[in-house]
Design a protein around this motif. Structure first.
Motif, PDB file in Angstrom:
ATOM      1  N   GLN A   6       0.995  -1.066   0.007  1.00 13.18           N
ATOM      2  CA  GLN A   6       0.000  -0.002  -0.045  1.00 13.18           C
ATOM      3  C   GLN A   6       0.794   1.416  -0.017  1.00 13.18           C
ATOM      4  OE1 GLN A   6      -3.588   0.015   2.730  1.00 13.18           O
ATOM      5  NE2 GLN A   6      -2.920  -1.817   3.166  1.00 13.18           N
ATOM      6  N   GLN A   7       1.906   1.197   0.998  1.00 18.76           N
ATOM      7  CA  GLN A   7       2.741   2.249   0.771  1.00 18.76           C
ATOM      8  C   GLN A   7       3.381   2.781  -0.674  1.00 18.76           C
ATOM      9  OE1 GLN A   7       5.683   1.116   3.814  1.00 18.76           O
ATOM     10  NE2 GLN A   7       4.620   2.663   5.404  1.00 18.76           N
ATOM     11  N   ALA A   8       3.835   1.336  -1.083  1.00 19.11           N
ATOM     12  CA  ALA A   8       4.593   1.786  -2.187  1.00 19.11           C
ATOM     13  C   ALA A   8       3.748   2.252  -3.521  1.00 19.11           C
ATOM     14  CB  ALA A   8       4.994   0.326  -2.727  1.00 19.11           C
ATOM     15  N   ARG A   9       2.401   1.748  -3.497  1.00 17.11           N
ATOM     16  CA  ARG A   9       1.257   2.329  -4.258  1.00 17.11           C
ATOM     17  C   ARG A   9       1.089   3.819  -4.010  1.00 17.11           C
ATOM     18  NH1 ARG A   9      -2.491  -3.053  -3.885  1.00 17.11           N
ATOM     19  NH2 ARG A   9      -1.405  -4.215  -5.468  1.00 17.11           N
ATOM     20  N   MET A  10       0.936   4.212  -2.845  1.00 16.74           N
ATOM     21  CA  MET A  10       0.785   5.668  -2.590  1.00 16.74           C
ATOM     22  C   MET A  10       2.054   6.485  -2.804  1.00 16.74           C
ATOM     23  SD  MET A  10      -1.335   5.472   0.821  1.00 16.74           S
ATOM     24  CE  MET A  10      -2.016   7.297   0.808  1.00 16.74           C
ATOM     25  N   THR A  11       3.108   5.872  -2.920  1.00 16.49           N
ATOM     26  CA  THR A  11       4.629   6.574  -3.120  1.00 16.49           C
ATOM     27  C   THR A  11       4.516   6.709  -4.788  1.00 16.49           C
ATOM     28  OG1 THR A  11       5.497   5.887  -1.294  1.00 16.49           O
ATOM     29  CG2 THR A  11       6.928   6.688  -3.113  1.00 16.49           C
ATOM     30  N   ALA A  12       4.075   5.798  -5.584  1.00 18.20           N
ATOM     31  CA  ALA A  12       4.141   5.762  -6.858  1.00 18.20           C
ATOM     32  C   ALA A  12       3.117   6.629  -7.383  1.00 18.20           C
ATOM     33  CB  ALA A  12       3.686   4.331  -7.259  1.00 18.20           C
ATOM     34  N   ALA A  13       1.870   6.739  -6.875  1.00 13.79           N
ATOM     35  CA  ALA A  13       0.838   7.654  -7.160  1.00 13.79           C
ATOM     36  C   ALA A  13       1.481   9.327  -7.081  1.00 13.79           C
ATOM     37  CB  ALA A  13      -0.231   7.803  -6.249  1.00 13.79           C
ATOM     38  N   TYR A  14       2.321   9.350  -5.940  1.00 14.29           N
ATOM     39  CA  TYR A  14       2.889  10.593  -5.858  1.00 14.29           C
ATOM     40  C   TYR A  14       3.795  10.972  -6.977  1.00 14.29           C
ATOM     41  CZ  TYR A  14       6.341  14.179  -4.500  1.00 14.29           C
ATOM     42  OH  TYR A  14       7.207  15.347  -4.284  1.00 14.29           O
ATOM     43  N   PHE A  15       4.627   9.886  -7.545  1.00 13.51           N
ATOM     44  CA  PHE A  15       5.686  10.302  -8.491  1.00 13.51           C
ATOM     45  C   PHE A  15       4.984  10.257 -10.076  1.00 13.51           C
ATOM     46  CE2 PHE A  15       8.956   8.797  -5.389  1.00 13.51           C
ATOM     47  CZ  PHE A  15       9.511   9.855  -5.486  1.00 13.51           C
ATOM     48  N   ARG A  16       3.514  10.063  -9.947  1.00  8.18           N
ATOM     49  CA  ARG A  16       2.997  10.179 -11.303  1.00  8.18           C
ATOM     50  C   ARG A  16       2.906  11.976 -11.762  1.00  8.18           C
ATOM     51  NH1 ARG A  16      -1.123   6.464  -9.320  1.00  8.18           N
ATOM     52  NH2 ARG A  16      -0.656   4.621 -10.144  1.00  8.18           N
ATOM     53  N   ASN A  17       3.370  12.499 -10.823  1.00  5.20           N
ATOM     54  CA  ASN A  17       2.923  13.851 -11.091  1.00  5.20           C
ATOM     55  C   ASN A  17       4.349  14.636 -11.070  1.00  5.20           C
ATOM     56  OD1 ASN A  17      -0.030  14.001 -10.890  1.00  5.20           O
ATOM     57  ND2 ASN A  17       0.331  13.912  -8.607  1.00  5.20           N
ATOM     58  N   VAL A  18       5.607  13.788 -11.188  1.00  3.91           N
ATOM     59  CA  VAL A  18       6.655  14.372 -11.195  1.00  3.91           C
ATOM     60  C   VAL A  18       7.406  13.784 -12.457  1.00  3.91           C
ATOM     61  CG1 VAL A  18       9.000  14.466 -10.249  1.00  3.91           C
ATOM     62  CG2 VAL A  18       6.842  14.335  -8.808  1.00  3.91           C
ATOM     63  N   PRO A  19       7.968  14.520 -13.299  1.00  4.06           N
ATOM     64  CA  PRO A  19       8.600  14.217 -14.568  1.00  4.06           C
ATOM     65  C   PRO A  19       9.873  13.278 -14.364  1.00  4.06           C
ATOM     66  CG  PRO A  19       9.042  16.343 -14.543  1.00  4.06           C
ATOM     67  CD  PRO A  19       8.286  16.184 -13.324  1.00  4.06           C
ATOM     68  N   ILE A  20       9.671  11.912 -13.770  1.00  2.95           N
ATOM     69  CA  ILE A  20      10.974  11.137 -13.525  1.00  2.95           C
ATOM     70  C   ILE A  20      11.500  10.515 -14.931  1.00  2.95           C
ATOM     71  CG2 ILE A  20      11.357   9.008 -12.602  1.00  2.95           C
ATOM     72  CD1 ILE A  20      10.952  11.374 -10.587  1.00  2.95           C
ATOM     73  N   SER A  21      12.715  10.622 -14.896  1.00  2.15           N
ATOM     74  CA  SER A  21      13.445   9.879 -16.121  1.00  2.15           C
ATOM     75  C   SER A  21      13.772   8.571 -15.976  1.00  2.15           C
ATOM     76  CB  SER A  21      14.560  10.892 -16.685  1.00  2.15           C
ATOM     77  OG  SER A  21      15.564  10.887 -15.628  1.00  2.15           O
ATOM     78  N   ARG A  22      14.127   8.170 -14.678  1.00  5.98           N
ATOM     79  CA  ARG A  22      14.853   6.889 -14.233  1.00  5.98           C
ATOM     80  C   ARG A  22      14.666   6.435 -13.059  1.00  5.98           C
ATOM     81  NH1 ARG A  22      18.804   6.534 -17.556  1.00  5.98           N
ATOM     82  NH2 ARG A  22      18.211   8.532 -18.843  1.00  5.98           N
ATOM     83  N   ILE A  23      14.809   5.171 -12.906  1.00  8.16           N
ATOM     84  CA  ILE A  23      14.625   4.545 -11.419  1.00  8.16           C
ATOM     85  C   ILE A  23      15.905   3.665 -11.091  1.00  8.16           C
ATOM     86  CG2 ILE A  23      13.157   3.520  -9.747  1.00  8.16           C
ATOM     87  CD1 ILE A  23      10.911   4.168 -11.634  1.00  8.16           C
ATOM     88  N   ILE A  80       6.858  -1.250  -8.533  1.00  9.01           N
ATOM     89  CA  ILE A  80       5.668  -0.570  -8.192  1.00  9.01           C
ATOM     90  C   ILE A  80       5.811   1.034  -8.623  1.00  9.01           C
ATOM     91  CG2 ILE A  80       3.849   0.095  -6.352  1.00  9.01           C
ATOM     92  CD1 ILE A  80       4.384  -2.603  -4.977  1.00  9.01           C
ATOM     93  N   ILE A  81       6.642   1.543  -8.452  1.00  9.31           N
ATOM     94  CA  ILE A  81       6.828   2.936  -8.775  1.00  9.31           C
ATOM     95  C   ILE A  81       6.994   2.975 -10.468  1.00  9.31           C
ATOM     96  CG2 ILE A  81       8.370   5.111  -8.647  1.00  9.31           C
ATOM     97  CD1 ILE A  81       8.717   4.182  -5.738  1.00  9.31           C
ATOM     98  N   ALA A  82       7.986   2.134 -10.826  1.00  9.38           N
ATOM     99  CA  ALA A  82       8.178   2.258 -12.109  1.00  9.38           C
ATOM    100  C   ALA A  82       7.065   1.813 -12.956  1.00  9.38           C
ATOM    101  CB  ALA A  82       9.232   1.159 -12.423  1.00  9.38           C
ATOM    102  N   GLU A  83       6.383   0.854 -12.595  1.00 10.69           N
ATOM    103  CA  GLU A  83       4.971   0.757 -13.406  1.00 10.69           C
ATOM    104  C   GLU A  83       4.165   1.997 -13.299  1.00 10.69           C
ATOM    105  OE1 GLU A  83       3.506  -2.823 -11.286  1.00 10.69           O
ATOM    106  OE2 GLU A  83       4.682  -4.259 -12.487  1.00 10.69           O
ATOM    107  N   ALA A  84       3.981   2.559 -12.271  1.00 11.91           N
ATOM    108  CA  ALA A  84       3.177   3.650 -12.239  1.00 11.91           C
ATOM    109  C   ALA A  84       3.573   4.812 -13.145  1.00 11.91           C
ATOM    110  CB  ALA A  84       3.010   4.191 -10.977  1.00 11.91           C
ATOM    111  N   VAL A  85       4.880   5.087 -13.293  1.00 14.99           N
ATOM    112  CA  VAL A  85       5.502   6.255 -13.981  1.00 14.99           C
ATOM    113  C   VAL A  85       5.977   5.711 -15.401  1.00 14.99           C
ATOM    114  CG1 VAL A  85       6.173   7.615 -12.013  1.00 14.99           C
ATOM    115  CG2 VAL A  85       7.872   5.905 -13.122  1.00 14.99           C
ATOM    116  N   ASN A  86       5.898   4.407 -15.760  1.00 22.27           N
ATOM    117  CA  ASN A  86       5.841   3.916 -16.974  1.00 22.27           C
ATOM    118  C   ASN A  86       7.622   4.106 -17.440  1.00 22.27           C
ATOM    119  OD1 ASN A  86       5.648   2.516 -19.326  1.00 22.27           O
ATOM    120  ND2 ASN A  86       4.882   4.066 -20.617  1.00 22.27           N
ATOM    121  N   LYS A  87       8.390   3.840 -16.769  1.00 24.69           N
ATOM    122  CA  LYS A  87       9.728   3.844 -16.813  1.00 24.69           C
ATOM    123  C   LYS A  87      10.300   2.538 -16.208  1.00 24.69           C
ATOM    124  CE  LYS A  87       9.989   8.174 -18.058  1.00 24.69           C
ATOM    125  NZ  LYS A  87      10.536   8.239 -19.490  1.00 24.69           N
TER     126      LYS A  87
END
Length: 202
Positions: free
Chosen positions: A28-45, A59-66
């Motif tokens: 759950q924590q990781a999913r909420m963190t991933a939701a936060y990063f959807r609004n940040v222009p992340i280039s890599r993880i 989980i973060i990578a799947e959310a931001v498609n990186k």
């Protein structure tokens, strides 16, 4: 030129020895963190090779498609289970000694100073290779504070906690985000161990 880094401690892990996975709460924590990063222009993880970090990063990578990349330098200072037969109490004693004596080298793992230098070398290299990007680093609480004690003055650290060095082992909650920018090869601390994105978990 500057590179932004978001240092994320892995999500809550299952109780157990060795390279354990994240728990249902951690998911759950990781999913909420991933939701936060959807609004940040992340280039890599990039993430630690330990399961709890890789699962959080996935989980973060799947959310931001990186994609995410495993980086050995992001491993924790030491992990319970690396030394065969070591009890949890013995591990905690070893950990606490490393925290107090920053150049003490434990039977397994790195000294606190060396661990912080590992993270620093990784960030310096990434900032040189990827200027003006925003990068998520999924790692461990101990490594984050080891890095910070190496890189920032006590006055800067004490602005976040009045006794930062002594209290460091409890200052980085799971899935907290520490925001750092590298400007001309030097780190600038923007925010430390924020958990506002997790508040809905209650």
């Amino acid at each position: 030129m500057s590179t932004g880094f978001y240092l994320v401690r892995h999500a809550v892990k299952q109780k157990g020895i060795g390279d354990v996975s994240i728990s249902p709460l951690g998911i759950q924590q990781a999913r909420m963190t991933a939701a936060y990063f959807r609004n940040v222009p992340i280039s890599r993880i990039c993430c630690s090779p330990l399961n709890r970090a890789k699962q959080t990063a996935k989980i973060i990578a799947e959310a931001v498609n990186k994609p995410f990349m495993v980086e050995i330098r992001l491993r924790e200072r030491a992990n319970w289970g690396d030394l065969p037969g070591q009890t949890f109490q013995e591990f905690i004693g070893m950990w606490n000694r490393c925290t107090r004596e920053r150049d003490f080298v434990p039977p397994v793992g790195d000294s606190a100073r060396k661990a912080g230098e590992r993270l620093s070398s990784c960030l310096v290299e990434l900032s040189a290779q990827h200027p003006n990007e925003k990068i998520v680093i999924v790692t461990h609480g101990g490594l984050i504070t080891d890095f910070m004690v190496n890189e920032f003055s006590q006055d800067e650290l004490n602005a976040y906690h009045p006794d930062f060095v002594q209290a460091q082992s409890r200052l980085v909650p799971e899935c907290s985000i520490t925001h750092i920018k590298y400007v001309d090869g030097r780190p600038v601390l923007i925010d430390f161990a924020t958990i506002t994105h997790l508040l809905l978990l209650g």
